[in-house]
Enzyme design. Sequence first.
Site, PDB file in Angstrom:
ATOM      1  N   GLY A 118      38.311  41.918  30.077  1.00  0.00           N
ATOM      2  CA  GLY A 118      37.962  42.499  29.067  1.00  0.00           C
ATOM      3  C   GLY A 118      38.486  43.909  29.611  1.00  0.00           C
ATOM      4  O   GLY A 118      38.416  44.769  29.202  1.00  0.00           O
ATOM      5  N   ARG A 142      40.308  30.512  35.530  1.00  0.00           N
ATOM      6  CA  ARG A 142      40.072  32.064  35.322  1.00  0.00           C
ATOM      7  C   ARG A 142      41.437  32.931  35.136  1.00  0.00           C
ATOM      8  O   ARG A 142      41.627  33.620  33.398  1.00  0.00           O
ATOM      9  CB  ARG A 142      38.896  32.588  35.848  1.00  0.00           C
ATOM     10  CG  ARG A 142      37.670  32.038  35.776  1.00  0.00           C
ATOM     11  CD  ARG A 142      36.821  32.721  37.181  1.00  0.00           C
ATOM     12  NE  ARG A 142      36.269  34.050  37.026  1.00  0.00           N
ATOM     13  CZ  ARG A 142      35.712  35.339  36.108  1.00  0.00           C
ATOM     14  NH1 ARG A 142      35.058  34.380  35.694  1.00  0.00           N
ATOM     15  NH2 ARG A 142      36.173  36.215  36.613  1.00  0.00           N
ATOM     16  N   CYS A 235      28.286  44.805  38.249  1.00  0.00           N
ATOM     17  CA  CYS A 235      26.899  44.559  37.455  1.00  0.00           C
ATOM     18  C   CYS A 235      26.082  44.652  38.007  1.00  0.00           C
ATOM     19  O   CYS A 235      25.289  43.366  37.511  1.00  0.00           O
ATOM     20  CB  CYS A 235      27.255  43.855  36.569  1.00  0.00           C
ATOM     21  SG  CYS A 235      28.282  42.246  37.298  1.00  0.00           S
TER      22      CYS A 235
END
Length: 465
Positions: A118, A142, A235
Site C-alpha cells: 500500500g 507477503r 498504526c
Amino acid sequence: MLKAEKLPQDYLTRMKSLLGPEYEDYLASFSQPSSKGLRVNERKLPAGEFPALAGQPLKPVPWISNGYYLDGPWQAAKDPYYYAGLYYLQEPSAMTPASRLPVLPGDRVLDLCAAPGGKATELGARLKGKGLLWANDISASRARALVKNLELWGIPNLCVTSEDPEHLAQVLPEFFDKILVDAPCSGEGMFRREPEMVKDWINKGPSYYAPLQKKILSAAAAMLKPGGLLLYSTCTFSPEENEDNIRFLLEQFPEFSLKPLEQFPGAFPGIDLPGVLRLFPHRIQGEGHFLALLKKAGPAREEGSLEHVYSTGRKNNPSLPASFLEFMDQLKPAKRGGFDLSLKEYSIKQVGENLYLLPPEFDDRTRLRFLRTGLLLGEIKKDRFQPSQALAMALKPEQWEGSLRLAHDDPRVIRYLKGESISLTPAEQGKKGWRLICTEEFPLGWAKEAGPLLKNKYCPGWRYV
C-alpha cells in the site's frame, strides 16, 4: 464491528491516561463504522480526473491529495480499472505515511517493511520511473503479494527482497536517499477495523513490539545516506512504540534530527514530543496512526542529480535474443509521461528463460534474497520472446502499434480478465502478433491475434474472480 466494552481493561486504562478529556469521544468512535478508501495511481492519470472516469461520486480524503473515500454500492475491487492498476484499496489513515515522505524522481527509496504494498506503490509512483524503489519484507509469502501489487501499478524501476533488516543494512550501508519504516506494531489504531488484532495485543502488546521496532529503526538509520530522510510510522497509540522509539533514535544516532510534520485539521500532536503526528478515529474519518520524519545530517541530493546511472544497454548485451530485440524495436516513446524502455540507458539481465530490465543504480551482485530485480520484461521460449504481464502494465497504449482499446463497459473486457478468448470485429483485425489489450487508455495485458479471435495471454494468477 468491535464494541468498546469488549476491549481489554488494561488497554482502556492506558488510553484513558493518554487521551484525558478526549477518552469518551474515542470510545464513542467504536459505534461508528470504519472508513474505506482508494488511492489513485498518478503514474496512470491525475487523481482529480478519476471520479469522472469511474463515474462515481467520490469524496476526497482531506489530507491526502490522491485519496478518496469509498461509500455506496460500487464494487471497486471488481472494476476493470482496478485490474488496470488505476487505484489501490487502502484505509484512509494508512495512506498518510507515504504521502509525508518527500520522494523526488531519481531518489533511491527503501520501503523496509513493505508488504502488501500500500505504501510502496505510492512511493514508486512518485519516482516517475526514475531512480530506484527497493521494497523489502521479511516474510517471503507477503513479499510475493508485494511484487504483484507493484507490477499491477506499472512500477518499472523496482527491486523486491525478503530480508531481515539488520542483514540488509550490512549489505547496503548509507545507500538510500529516503526510507519508510512502517513498523510492525501492536495495532491499537486498527482495533475498530480489525477486531482480531485485540488477541495479538493481549498475547504480545507494546512490550513485545517496542524492542523489535528499535532494531528495525537502527537498521534503517544505517542504510540512510547523509542528508537523507526517514519516515517512521505505526498504526498504534502506545508511546512505547512511538515517541519513545523516536527519542531512542535521536539518542543513539545524534546525526539525526526531527523534522516537524505539518499539522492538519483533526491531527493530534505528539505526546511530549513536538513535531510528530498522531491520528485518532474520533478526530478524523479514519483509523489510528503515528508518524515522525527524521533527517540525517549532511547535504541532501538535489532533484535531477542522478548518481551512478548505468549506461549498459544493447551494445553491452550482445547475446540478447534476436526475437527480444525485434520486439523491443517495435516499442515507441510514450507521449504522456510513460516509461520509455530505452535499451541505451538500462542493463538487461537474463536469468534462465527470464529477461529483466535493471533499474539505474542497481547492483545485482549483492547476496540477498531477491524476489524481483527490475522490470520483468518476459521470457524466451524456443527462441521466441513472450512479453510479461509486468511489461504490459508499465506501458502506454501509444507505445505499441497492436494496442486494442476496449470501452470500459465492453463485455469483452471482463471475459479477457477471466482468461477467455475474445472475438474481434473486422475493423479490429489485421494486426498479427502481440496485441496490448486495454480498457480505454489503460493496459490490462497481452493477447495474440489468431484471425477473428484473440488468444488470451493474461496472467493466470491475476484473473478476475
